[in-house]
Design a protein around this motif. Structure first.
Motif, mmCIF file in Angstrom:
data_model
loop_
_atom_site.group_PDB
_atom_site.id
_atom_site.type_symbol
_atom_site.label_atom_id
_atom_site.label_comp_id
_atom_site.label_asym_id
_atom_site.label_seq_id
_atom_site.Cartn_x
_atom_site.Cartn_y
_atom_site.Cartn_z
ATOM 1 N N VAL A 116 -1.339 7.798 1.879
ATOM 2 C CA VAL A 116 -1.865 6.422 1.881
ATOM 3 C C VAL A 116 -0.715 5.470 2.160
ATOM 4 C CG1 VAL A 116 -2.787 4.553 0.435
ATOM 5 C CG2 VAL A 116 -3.860 6.811 0.377
ATOM 6 N N VAL A 117 -0.960 4.528 3.074
ATOM 7 C CA VAL A 117 0.039 3.488 3.354
ATOM 8 C C VAL A 117 -0.546 2.134 2.956
ATOM 9 C CG1 VAL A 117 1.540 2.421 5.067
ATOM 10 C CG2 VAL A 117 0.866 4.829 5.330
ATOM 11 N N VAL A 118 0.133 1.471 2.048
ATOM 12 C CA VAL A 118 -0.303 0.141 1.627
ATOM 13 C C VAL A 118 0.342 -0.869 2.583
ATOM 14 C CG1 VAL A 118 -0.352 -1.535 -0.247
ATOM 15 C CG2 VAL A 118 -0.460 0.920 -0.769
ATOM 16 N N ALA A 119 -0.493 -1.456 3.438
ATOM 17 C CA ALA A 119 -0.013 -2.431 4.438
ATOM 18 C C ALA A 119 -0.894 -3.681 4.320
ATOM 19 C CB ALA A 119 -0.100 -1.830 5.839
ATOM 20 N N SER A 120 -1.155 -4.054 3.069
ATOM 21 C CA SER A 120 -2.171 -5.094 2.812
ATOM 22 C C SER A 120 -1.596 -6.495 2.701
ATOM 23 C CB SER A 120 -2.952 -4.729 1.548
ATOM 24 O OG SER A 120 -2.056 -4.512 0.485
ATOM 25 N N GLY A 121 -0.295 -6.670 3.004
ATOM 26 C CA GLY A 121 0.275 -8.007 3.086
ATOM 27 C C GLY A 121 0.443 -8.703 1.748
ATOM 28 N N GLY A 122 0.655 -10.026 1.830
ATOM 29 C CA GLY A 122 0.904 -10.824 0.626
ATOM 30 C C GLY A 122 -0.285 -11.686 0.258
ATOM 31 N N LEU A 123 -0.006 -12.733 -0.502
ATOM 32 C CA LEU A 123 -1.076 -13.558 -1.057
ATOM 33 C C LEU A 123 -1.366 -14.812 -0.239
ATOM 34 C CD1 LEU A 123 0.078 -13.480 -4.812
ATOM 35 C CD2 LEU A 123 -1.819 -12.199 -3.792
ATOM 36 N N LEU A 170 -7.715 -15.935 5.257
ATOM 37 C CA LEU A 170 -7.603 -14.936 6.331
ATOM 38 C C LEU A 170 -7.595 -13.511 5.767
ATOM 39 C CD1 LEU A 170 -4.949 -16.638 8.663
ATOM 40 C CD2 LEU A 170 -7.423 -16.578 8.959
ATOM 41 N N GLY A 171 -8.032 -13.354 4.535
ATOM 42 C CA GLY A 171 -8.200 -12.001 3.985
ATOM 43 C C GLY A 171 -7.131 -11.556 3.009
ATOM 44 N N ALA A 172 -6.137 -12.426 2.754
ATOM 45 C CA ALA A 172 -5.054 -11.999 1.842
ATOM 46 C C ALA A 172 -5.611 -11.674 0.463
ATOM 47 C CB ALA A 172 -4.013 -13.113 1.726
ATOM 48 N N SER A 173 -5.078 -10.617 -0.139
ATOM 49 C CA SER A 173 -5.514 -10.241 -1.483
ATOM 50 C C SER A 173 -4.334 -9.645 -2.247
ATOM 51 C CB SER A 173 -6.660 -9.223 -1.413
ATOM 52 O OG SER A 173 -6.146 -7.913 -1.251
ATOM 53 N N ASP A 174 -4.532 -9.465 -3.537
ATOM 54 C CA ASP A 174 -3.456 -8.917 -4.380
ATOM 55 C C ASP A 174 -3.552 -7.395 -4.508
ATOM 56 O OD1 ASP A 174 -5.681 -8.628 -5.925
ATOM 57 O OD2 ASP A 174 -4.890 -9.674 -7.682
ATOM 58 N N ILE A 175 -4.377 -6.765 -3.653
ATOM 59 C CA ILE A 175 -4.617 -5.326 -3.827
ATOM 60 C C ILE A 175 -3.321 -4.508 -3.738
ATOM 61 C CG2 ILE A 175 -5.190 -4.852 -1.386
ATOM 62 C CD1 ILE A 175 -6.878 -3.224 -4.423
ATOM 63 N N GLY A 176 -2.429 -4.887 -2.847
ATOM 64 C CA GLY A 176 -1.191 -4.123 -2.658
ATOM 65 C C GLY A 176 -0.362 -4.095 -3.932
ATOM 66 N N TYR A 177 -0.269 -5.237 -4.580
ATOM 67 C CA TYR A 177 0.527 -5.322 -5.812
ATOM 68 C C TYR A 177 -0.150 -4.525 -6.930
ATOM 69 C CZ TYR A 177 2.190 -9.205 -2.992
ATOM 70 O OH TYR A 177 2.664 -9.965 -1.951
ATOM 71 N N LYS A 178 -1.505 -4.593 -6.964
ATOM 72 C CA LYS A 178 -2.242 -3.855 -8.006
ATOM 73 C C LYS A 178 -2.051 -2.354 -7.843
ATOM 74 C CE LYS A 178 -5.853 -6.939 -9.549
ATOM 75 N NZ LYS A 178 -7.162 -7.491 -9.198
ATOM 76 N N LEU A 179 -2.176 -1.902 -6.580
ATOM 77 C CA LEU A 179 -2.024 -0.463 -6.331
ATOM 78 C C LEU A 179 -0.601 -0.022 -6.670
ATOM 79 C CD1 LEU A 179 -3.943 -0.147 -2.924
ATOM 80 C CD2 LEU A 179 -4.794 0.367 -5.220
#
Ligand SMILES: Cc1cc2nc3c(=O)[nH]c(=O)nc-3n(C[C@H](O)[C@H](O)[C@H](O)COP(=O)(O)OP(=O)(O)OC[C@H]3O[C@@H](n4cnc5c(N)ncnc54)[C@H](O)[C@@H]3O)c2cc1C
Length: 381
Positions: free
Chosen positions: A148-155, A160-169
């Motif tokens: 799995v590659v977390v490439a979900s960006g910042g906040l 435009l779709g930004a979420s905190d999912i990367g930090y949570k994962l």
């Protein structure tokens, strides 16, 4: 089981998808289309990279950053684009832009990544890691993956779709996250500087802002919310709390106007409206320099060192990036793999690496994706 799940179809996710062997990855993107942030970047023309890129242009661990950048530097990125028919154009401050529109780079990345499965309108909610890989939970299904590659960006720019999912994962995988804050963003003002809001729409060119030991050069824009523009955006990257100092006239020689009979507002190389407002604020009459009292002449020096304590920033809704992220000493700079969970990778802005204005954040997204792809390729059968 699919070899790779890439969380996020933004700059880093798309570059990674395009570099991996066909049909080896699934890109999961919560937006109805990929590359939404890329499309609005650089004022719609996407400032893809810069002629001069080094770890000095970033906040974060310098060794880690250099290690990643050298694998896919600005010249490699320019060639990558060139080979695909996109000749980036170098403009002011050594920045490289798409010739016409950000659509040009999004088109290439979309075309290249279409060799993978791209799931749109699908949101990753969680991942579970077990002995035989990962189970990626989306709002629609569960997907098994080896990597799995977390490439979900910042906040920044939640619209435009930004979420905190990367930090949570990352936190679920026992990673540490440094303090997050909006960066490359305008400053709101304290009451003392509210007069600047009256100047909304005016700008001053080539000023210098001192923030800590950094000097941020460029234009400054007055807005109804506060101050913005390239010099301010860069200053926000380095600002924690407290005062910044603005030099409105970095190259101006006061001696050059000492003998003139004209009023100061006519002589200073600033918009007249701005000069008049600053003089009024400093309680200096708009007269010829020689007609001013010695005390007022001395007071003019404040324009070279105007101290201002921002009230805050315009926030994530207007910030180009998020400062802070997944701490990089828990990531292998040769592979982008987590030191905590095998086969879990991170790329792009989710990491604790934040670049200045000028194409540095996209260069980071692409370089980190490249390193990740290089590490994954031999593992994918
Ligand atoms: C207005 C603006 C202008 C900018 N201009 C420039 C510029 O000119 N040059 C430059 O270098 N940088 C610029 N930046 C910064 C740059 O765009 C980012 O640093 C870069 O896009 C980060 O890449 P990324 O792949 O890490 O994240 P992103 O490109 O943000 O991609 C992350 C993706 O993950 C998706 N996602 C988030 N959560 C989930 C979830 N739960 N499930 C599925 N998908 C999810 C998001 O929708 C997004 O598409 C700009 C940013 C903004 C906001």
């Amino acid at each position: 089981m699919i070899p790779v799940v890439i969380i996020g179809g933004g700059a880093s996710g798309l570059m990674l998808a395009s570099l991996l062997p066909p049909k080896s990855a699934i890109v999961i993107e919560s937006n109805p289309k990929v590359g939404a942030k890329l499309l609005v970047s650089g004022g719609g023309r996407c400032n893809v990279t810069n002629e001069i890129v080094s770890s000095d242009n970033y906040l974060g661990d310098k060794d880690f950053i250099s290690n990643v950048l050298r694998h896919f530097d600005q010249n490699a990125l320019l060639s990558w684009c060139e080979v695909r028919g996109l000749s980036l154009i170098s403009q002011k401050n050594h920045q490289y832009f798409c010739p016409n529109s950000a659509k040009e780079i999004v088109f290439i990345l979309t075309k290249e990544s279409n060799k993978q499965t791209v799931l749109l309108n699908e949101k990753v909610l969680n991942i579970n890691h077990g002995q035989d890989g990962f189970l990626v939970q989306t709002n629609k299904q569960k997907i098994k993956a080896k990597f799995v590659v977390v490439a979900s960006g910042g906040l920044s720019y939640p619209i435009l779709g930004a979420s905190d999912i990367g930090y949570k994962l990352a936190q679920n995988a026992n990673h540490s996250i440094s303090k997050l804050s909006p960066a490359l963003v305008g400053f709101t003002l304290q009451k003392e500087q509210f007069f600047m809001k009256e100047l909304s729409g005016s700008s001053v060119n080539n000023i210098e802002i001192k923030v800590g030991t950094k000097i941020c050069k460029g234009d400054l824009l007055f807005t109804h919310k506060g101050i913005s523009g390239p010099s301010v955006l860069d200053a926000s990257l380095y600002w924690e709390k407290g005062s910044i100092s603005i030099d409105f006239l970095p190259n101006f020689r006061w001696k050059s106007i000492s003998g003139s009979k004209k009023n100061i507002s006519t002589l200073l190389p600033l918009p007249k409206r701005v000069t008049k407002s600053l003089l009024e604020h400093l309680d200096i009459p708009d007269k010829p320099f020689s007609a001013l009292s010695k005390a007022d002449q001395d007071k003019l020096n404040i324009l070279n060192n105007y101290s201002l304590a921002p009230a805050g920033t315009f926030g994530y809704s207007k910030a180009e990036v998020t400062r802070g992220g997944v701490i990089t000493n828990e990531i292998d700079p040769y592979t982008m793999m987590s030191n905590k969970v095998d086969n879990l990778y991170f790329a792009g802005e989710v990491l604790d690496v934040t670049g200045e204005l000028g194409g540095y954040n996209l260069q980071w997204a692409f370089s980190s994706a490249f390193v990740c792809a290089k590490a994954l390729k031999p593992k994918i059968k």
